[in-house]
Design a protein around this motif. Structure first.
Motif, mmCIF file in Angstrom:
data_model
loop_
_atom_site.group_PDB
_atom_site.id
_atom_site.type_symbol
_atom_site.label_atom_id
_atom_site.label_comp_id
_atom_site.label_asym_id
_atom_site.label_seq_id
_atom_site.Cartn_x
_atom_site.Cartn_y
_atom_site.Cartn_z
ATOM 1 N N LYS A 226 0.866 -1.185 0.000
ATOM 2 C CA LYS A 226 0.000 0.000 0.000
ATOM 3 C C LYS A 226 0.898 1.228 0.000
ATOM 4 C CE LYS A 226 -4.172 1.923 0.550
ATOM 5 N NZ LYS A 226 -3.752 3.261 0.191
ATOM 6 N N ASP A 227 0.589 2.183 -0.871
ATOM 7 C CA ASP A 227 1.321 3.452 -0.908
ATOM 8 C C ASP A 227 2.842 3.249 -0.945
ATOM 9 O OD1 ASP A 227 -1.160 4.569 -0.821
ATOM 10 O OD2 ASP A 227 -0.891 5.671 1.039
ATOM 11 N N ALA A 228 3.286 2.354 -1.826
ATOM 12 C CA ALA A 228 4.719 2.139 -2.074
ATOM 13 C C ALA A 228 5.466 1.573 -0.874
ATOM 14 C CB ALA A 228 5.392 3.425 -2.572
ATOM 15 N N ARG A 229 4.786 0.791 -0.063
ATOM 16 C CA ARG A 229 5.431 0.065 1.023
ATOM 17 C C ARG A 229 4.823 -1.339 1.075
ATOM 18 N NH1 ARG A 229 7.939 4.177 1.068
ATOM 19 N NH2 ARG A 229 8.913 5.240 2.822
ATOM 20 N N SER A 247 -2.190 4.164 -3.696
ATOM 21 C CA SER A 247 -1.809 3.029 -4.531
ATOM 22 C C SER A 247 -1.856 1.753 -3.709
ATOM 23 C CB SER A 247 -0.406 3.216 -5.125
ATOM 24 O OG SER A 247 0.591 2.977 -4.157
#
Lengths: 291, 422
Positions: A226-229, A247
């Motif tokens: 989620k959110d590039a993690r 994202s």
């Protein structure tokens, strides 16, 4: 040269940017002006959305930085450190420039081959596809083209799209050429894989109006990022819910023997967004073709 | 590029002046509100009408809660700040023409007095009073709002925040992962001014609560750029019914606690430029013990009636260049990762650039560059500014006027700069 190449060469969505962890990434933005609106002298920018520990100079947000005027070039520099699924867009007058088309996919591959994130085996994949939720209101574009006041509050996105295309254009693997013979829509959203493979969907939303749920019919979705993690606690689901600027990384594991070769659908469950304006059976939908 | 470095002596002088100014004024709490630190907290609120201002020059008729010290209706209602474990008595007097009440999701109302039974809770009839008693309140960020015809009364402004302070100072909860240096309220809401126009003209019966279509979006009850103006207590007295501002500030490596609330009917994707934030709690409940249980996000989904606590920090690490503009031989801060490394690109001459009001003219923190006359000016200390805003971008407008709405600018100031809003 750049001016000649760039004028009237807009693509929707903008070209997909893929960088690799550890790279130095230089992005030069040249402002070629807007031939169709010669009264406008807007600057433009690139906002790498979600870039960790960003510096304002390369953040592209026009109030906190400087943005590039017509006829000039600004080079952004990013050291690619934290891999993940990001997105990018112009941040100048974002409620106008974004739905007018200045947005695209951006993701950073990790140093671990075929894994979205380092040290996260759940995020490993065989094939990966960036899928970006975008949409626009044709009345807004008409107002923009004909120099009318812009109806922000009344914006009603009747062209919901994935990667700048409505279904069935989403599954057309070819470039889409506009009425002037120019390449206009380069980014298909067709997902192809061989049965047994792990598909990574890098889903992002740059809707300027709405939240969306995306579902896959027939293949379980496992949200791993989620959110590039990478998520500490990945979970199974049948849908992911994203607002603008969010994202999610979703793994579709097709190794289950019950999942047979064939065509599966990825689509929005905000059902009003399954139309291309007045045309039904369209909008925010694409196909997953399993061989 | 010609640049001007802040000299240490100038910084010390500025800090001394700021300190003298601050010591002459009441203490500025980062989250403002009605602060109680006693085991029993008594609040008197009055529901009444007034107008709020929008930054496009408009005004909107509201119903809201007024604290009894000023008697002025405010939007959102007073932020009630109480200690963990307290008994909280909230007495509501109703000066509206309709019944009104308050519900406190996430807290236990142990007693009510003086009201008449309503659908969700005890209500105060017009001209009457009701008292709610909350017992043994638990730490966190909570919302309160009218439980009487809430689809209309929340839209009209009868909504506010309740903050219960942890017994451990400097933490949002009794968990070290929720420690912070600065805290700020982010109360997100929206208004459809057509509904308010009908109510003020006495046509409440014509309101259709199912087709609200917002045209104004608020942070802490104000639209941008009013959000960045001083709060009422800091001298922003021209917005008496909107006393709270939102102007987050920090130094590198410090931590901001974001107390996010969905105070309207719509959901908002709240994007904080600059870095991720760790969501540590929702609805006044820790997601789990320790930071590993949180969610590191670059956009927080704020939904109606829901609260999120998130911690944000920024160090500028691994940018690949020295954001202080240090030369290799200069002293380094302990957290620097790229000491003495130059910016690897040439920033164009300002004639090729449109200058933002918060742009210092230089890529370096604490170092101002040359700017053309009439540009910049909102960033005297050469901090790094970041827009924190709704990423449903149509919500950063004021009734079709861009920019406005649900946005503010967070600043990371040079370590030598004293924050004016600590």
């Amino acid at each position: 040269m750049v001016m000649d190449e760039g004028m009237l060469a807009h693509e929707f969505s903008a070209p997909t940017i893929k960088v690799k962890e550890g790279q130095d990434f230089y992005l030069s933005l040249t402002n070629v002006g807007m031939v169709i609106r010669p009264d406008l002298f807007d600057p433009h920018s690139v906002h790498w959305h979600g870039f960790p520990n960003a510096a304002s100079v390369f953040d592209g947000e026009p109030m906190a930085s400087a943005t590039v005027n017509m006829g000039a070039t600004f080079t952004y520099y990013y050291k690619a450190v934290i891999p993940g699924s990001y997105m990018y867009h112009c941040h100048v007058e974002a409620p106008e420039h974004m739905p007018m088309g200045m947005l695209g996919n951006l993701y950073m591959e990790s140093a671990t081959p075929n894994c979205a994130y380092n040290g996260a085996p759940e995020t490993c994949f065989d094939v990966e596809y960036p899928i970006e939720i975008v949409a626009f209101d044709p009345r807004f574009h008409e107002a923009d083209e004909t120099i009318q006041p812009l109806p922000f509050a009344a914006m009603n996105d009747t062209y919901p799209m994935l990667n700048g295309r409505g279904y069935p254009d989403t599954v057309n693997p070819a470039d889409i050429i506009n009425k002037d013979g120019k390449l206009a829509q380069r980014v298909p959203a067709l997902i192809t894989a061989t049965r047994g493979q792990r598909i990574l969907l890098r889903i992002s939303s740059l809707s300027t109006t709405s939240f969306h749920s995306l579902t896959v019919l027939g293949i379980p979705m496992r949200v791993v990022g989620k959110d590039a993690r990478a998520l500490n606690f990945p979970y199974n689901t049948n849908s992911v819910f994203l607002g603008g600027g969010e994202s999610a990384d979703v793994i579709l594991d097709t190794s289950d023997p019950n999942i047979l070769p064939g065509t599966y659908f990825l689509y929005v469950t905000n059902m009003e967004h399954l139309n291309n304006n007045a045309e039904e059976y369209g909008g925010m939908m694409t196909e997953i073709r399993l061989n | 590029m010609k640049t001007t470095k802040f000299r240490q002596s100038r910084m010390i002088l500025a800090a001394m002046i700021a300190f003298l100014l601050l010591s002459a004024m009441p203490a500025l709490a980062a989250v403002e509100g009605l602060v109680c630190s006693a085991p029993t907290c008594n609040y008197d609120l009055t529901a009444k009408t007034d107008y709020i201002s929008t930054a496009d020059g408009g005004s909107v008729f509201m119903w809201g809660f007024a604290p009894n010290d000023t008697g002025i209706m405010q939007y959102p209602g007073p932020t009630l700040i109480v200690p963990e474990g307290a008994t909280v008595n909230v007495t509501l007097t109703n000066e509206l023409s309709v019944p009104v009440s308050i519900v406190f999701p996430g807290q236990t109302v142990s007693a009510t007095a003086g009201g008449v039974p309503g659908l969700l809770t005890s209500e105060a009839m017009p001209g009457a009073t009701v008292t709610y008693t909350l017992s043994n309140v638990t730490p966190g960020t909570f919302i309160y709002y009218s439980g009487t015809n809430p689809s209309l009364e929340v839209e009209m402004g009868l909504v506010g925040a309740l903050i219960v302070r942890s017994a451990t100072a400097g933490q949002a909860y009794d968990d070290a992962a929720t420690a912070f240096d600065h805290e700020y309220l982010f109360f997100l809401s929206e208004v459809d001014s057509r509904i308010h126009d009908l109510v003020v003209r006495g046509k409440m019966d014509e309101v259709n609560n199912t087709d609200a279509r917002p045209n104004y979006w608020f942070l802490n009850g104000r639209t941008a750029p009013d959000i960045m103006a001083p709060s009422y207590s800091q001298g922003g007295t021209w917005l008496p019914t909107q006393p709270y501002n939102c102007m987050p500030m920090m130094h590198p490596t410090e931590t901001i606690l974001l107390r996010l609330l969905g105070g309207g009917r719509a959901s908002h994707p709240f994007h904080h430029h600059g870095n991720h934030a760790l969501a540590v709690a929702r609805e006044g409940r820790l997601l789990g013990a320790g930071a590993a249980q949180g969610e590191l996000l670059f956009t927080q989904t704020v939904t109606p009636g829901k609260t999120t606590d998130a911690t944000f920090t920024w160090s500028g690490e691994n940018l690949g260049w020295d954001y202080f503009g240090h030369a290799p031989g200069d002293p380094a801060y302990p957290w620097e990762t790229d000491h003495g490394v130059p910016v690897p690109v040439q920033i164009p001459d300002y004639k090729d650039l449109t200058i933002g009001p918060f742009w210092s003219g230089s890529p370096f923190m604490g170092v101002a560059g040359d700017l053309p006359p009439g540009t910049g000016g909102f960033n005297p200390n050469a901090g790094f500014f970041y827009m924190w805003h709704s990423h449903a971008e149509i919500e950063i407008t004021n009734f079709d006027i861009f920019p406005g709405g649900m946005l503010t600018m967070m600043v990371v100031e040079h370590p030598d700069v004293m924050l004016m809003n600590p």
